[in-house]
Scaffold this active site. Structure first.
Site, mmCIF file in Angstrom:
data_model
loop_
_atom_site.group_PDB
_atom_site.id
_atom_site.type_symbol
_atom_site.label_atom_id
_atom_site.label_comp_id
_atom_site.label_asym_id
_atom_site.label_seq_id
_atom_site.Cartn_x
_atom_site.Cartn_y
_atom_site.Cartn_z
ATOM 1 N N ASP A 65 0.825 -1.205 0.000
ATOM 2 C CA ASP A 65 0.000 0.000 0.000
ATOM 3 C C ASP A 65 0.860 1.257 0.000
ATOM 4 O O ASP A 65 0.486 2.283 -0.571
ATOM 5 C CB ASP A 65 -0.922 -0.019 1.223
ATOM 6 C CG ASP A 65 -2.067 0.970 1.107
ATOM 7 O OD1 ASP A 65 -2.474 1.272 -0.028
ATOM 8 O OD2 ASP A 65 -2.555 1.437 2.148
ATOM 9 N N HIS A 117 -5.367 6.727 7.176
ATOM 10 C CA HIS A 117 -4.479 7.625 6.457
ATOM 11 C C HIS A 117 -4.465 8.962 7.195
ATOM 12 O O HIS A 117 -5.405 9.303 7.915
ATOM 13 C CB HIS A 117 -4.945 7.806 5.009
ATOM 14 C CG HIS A 117 -4.633 6.628 4.140
ATOM 15 N ND1 HIS A 117 -3.873 6.723 3.000
ATOM 16 C CD2 HIS A 117 -4.976 5.318 4.256
ATOM 17 C CE1 HIS A 117 -3.767 5.517 2.443
ATOM 18 N NE2 HIS A 117 -4.433 4.655 3.179
ATOM 19 N N CYS A 133 -3.782 7.294 -2.180
ATOM 20 C CA CYS A 133 -4.869 6.602 -2.867
ATOM 21 C C CYS A 133 -5.001 7.156 -4.283
ATOM 22 O O CYS A 133 -5.273 8.351 -4.452
ATOM 23 C CB CYS A 133 -6.197 6.777 -2.121
ATOM 24 S SG CYS A 133 -7.607 6.034 -2.967
ATOM 25 N N ASN A 182 -0.391 6.514 4.548
ATOM 26 C CA ASN A 182 -0.873 5.844 5.746
ATOM 27 C C ASN A 182 -0.244 6.470 6.979
ATOM 28 O O ASN A 182 0.792 7.136 6.910
ATOM 29 C CB ASN A 182 -0.470 4.366 5.700
ATOM 30 C CG ASN A 182 -1.085 3.618 4.539
ATOM 31 O OD1 ASN A 182 -2.190 3.113 4.625
ATOM 32 N ND2 ASN A 182 -0.362 3.549 3.427
#
Length: 395
Positions: A43, A302, A333, A342
């Protein structure tokens, strides 16, 4: 939502099926023990504009494995045209299976599979490597305990994790025969659903109901390979298309659906960073009212508006003991303009330790990795705790 009440007990088959669920954490975990899922290699890197080499990814995973982390998101079997940064995830898996990074204990490596094709590609990559997935018995310990001395017996739970807790009979479980060695790792998969129709269509090109239906054969294949399944519910506290007021009951409904079909854990994600303490609390109450156990949940924040740590503390106060984070605050994102990374692992771990809880993670080692990986990527280090710790160490 009353139909979801008491569906998810931690023993026996689920209410509407016979799929066996596995758990990487014990429901008897002590209140001061918090599990961190490091999401940086997947991620954290997926939204980087400049290509990240396989060597850098492998080195990042190798370093993180030495920090005390027990769960690491390592890659994604998504179509390269959609997420080019994850194009070499099969090579990352091959590295883990063939040359498991040295680590002080067992590590579960997670790979995102967005659809059945992705799952099949992952299985094919593992077969090609000639390394079957590590876990062959979902009820067996992932890391065998050493042969105990007669006067030094320790309680061990069904997953092989030792939390210093006696069993329900008040006696300690004795290990009379040393089990055969097993690999120092296991492999898991994760699935992504969205809490809003608009985000679901933008991210997966289908409705929420269609995405859940698509997951069923993926879960079935994962279980046939004895792989643990982690679900995600994206944009649970704010959607870039529908705004910040996402329905908590809808999030609970989707979470329940994922657990019911066989997911072993669901990470509820504030993908956009729009979450606030009051709305986080409201969401957790909705999940609890739906009969979803805290042990089946993780939280993923986040830090777009600087609220990630505040929201994490709200989660702790409500009994959540699993949190996602990314070294150096990496992430973002692609479908939410302005959404930053994050919550930094360094910041989250420092916060949790300051509250007297334990994570098993060496925060100073993570701080060093955060400085290294952000320099490799040519981007700022977004961890305030990490930078402060390194300054103190250098001082």
């Amino acid at each position: 939502m009353h139909q979801y009440k008491c569906l998810f007990e931690r023993v026996g088959p689920i209410a509407r099926g016979t799929i066996r669920r596995s758990f990487s954490i014990s429901h008897r975990r002590l209140a001061e023990e918090v599990r961190i899922v490091e999401v940086g290699p997947r991620d954290g890197l997926q939204n980087e504009k400049n290509s990240v080499t396989l060597q850098t990814k492998v080195e990042l995973i190798r370093r993180l494995a030495q920090t005390g982390a027990r769960n690491i998101e390592a890659g994604s079997f998504v179509a390269p045209k959609w997420v080019p940064q994850m194009a070499n995830s099969a090579d990352v898996l091959d590295y883990i299976l063939g040359q498991p990074p040295p680590a002080p204990h067992h590590i579960a490596y997670n790979f995102l599979v967005p659809n059945l094709k992705g799952m099949e590609n992952m299985v094919r990559a593992a077969d090609k490597a000639g390394s079957p997935f590590a876990a062959t018995d979902l009820n067996a310990p992932l890391t065998p305990p050493p042969s105990p001395k007669p006067d030094d017996m320790e309680p061990v739970n069904s997953r092989g994790d030792n939390y210093g807790v006696s069993n329900t009979s008040g006696t300690h479980d004795r290990v009379d025969v040393e089990p055969a060695p097993s690999p120092p790792y296991s492999v898991e998969i994760s699935l992504f659903a969205a809490a809003t129709e608009a985000f679901s269509k933008a991210n997966t090109n289908c409705t929420i109901a269609e995405s859940l239906e698509r997951f069923k054969p993926i879960v079935a294949l994962a279980k046939s390979r004895n792989l643990r399944v982690r679900g995600y519910v994206s944009v649970a506290l704010g959607c870039p298309f529908e705004g910040p007021n996402v329905s908590p009951s809808k999030v609970a409904e989707i979470t329940a659906s994922l657990l019911e079909m066989g997911a072993d854990e669901v990470s509820v994600a504030d993908t956009t960073g729009m979450g606030t303490a009051p709305r986080t609390e409201k969401l957790l109450k909705a999940l609890n009212a739906a009969g979803i156990a805290n042990q089946d949940l993780a939280l993923h924040f986040h830090d777009t508006y600087g609220q990630a740590l505040v929201n994490a503390v709200v989660g702790l106060e409500h009994g959540i003991r699993t949190f996602d984070s990314s070294v150096g605050g990496l992430g973002g994102c692609p479908y939410s303009k302005g959404a930053t990374g994050n919550v930094a692992t360094e910041d989250l771990v420092y916060c949790i330790h300051s509250l007297g809880a334990r994570t098993g993670i060496d925060v100073e080692k993570v701080a060093e990795i955060g400085a290294w990986i952000t320099s490799q990527l040519g981007r700022p280090n977004d961890s305030r705790a990490g930078k402060a710790l390194l300054a103190r160490l250098a001082g």
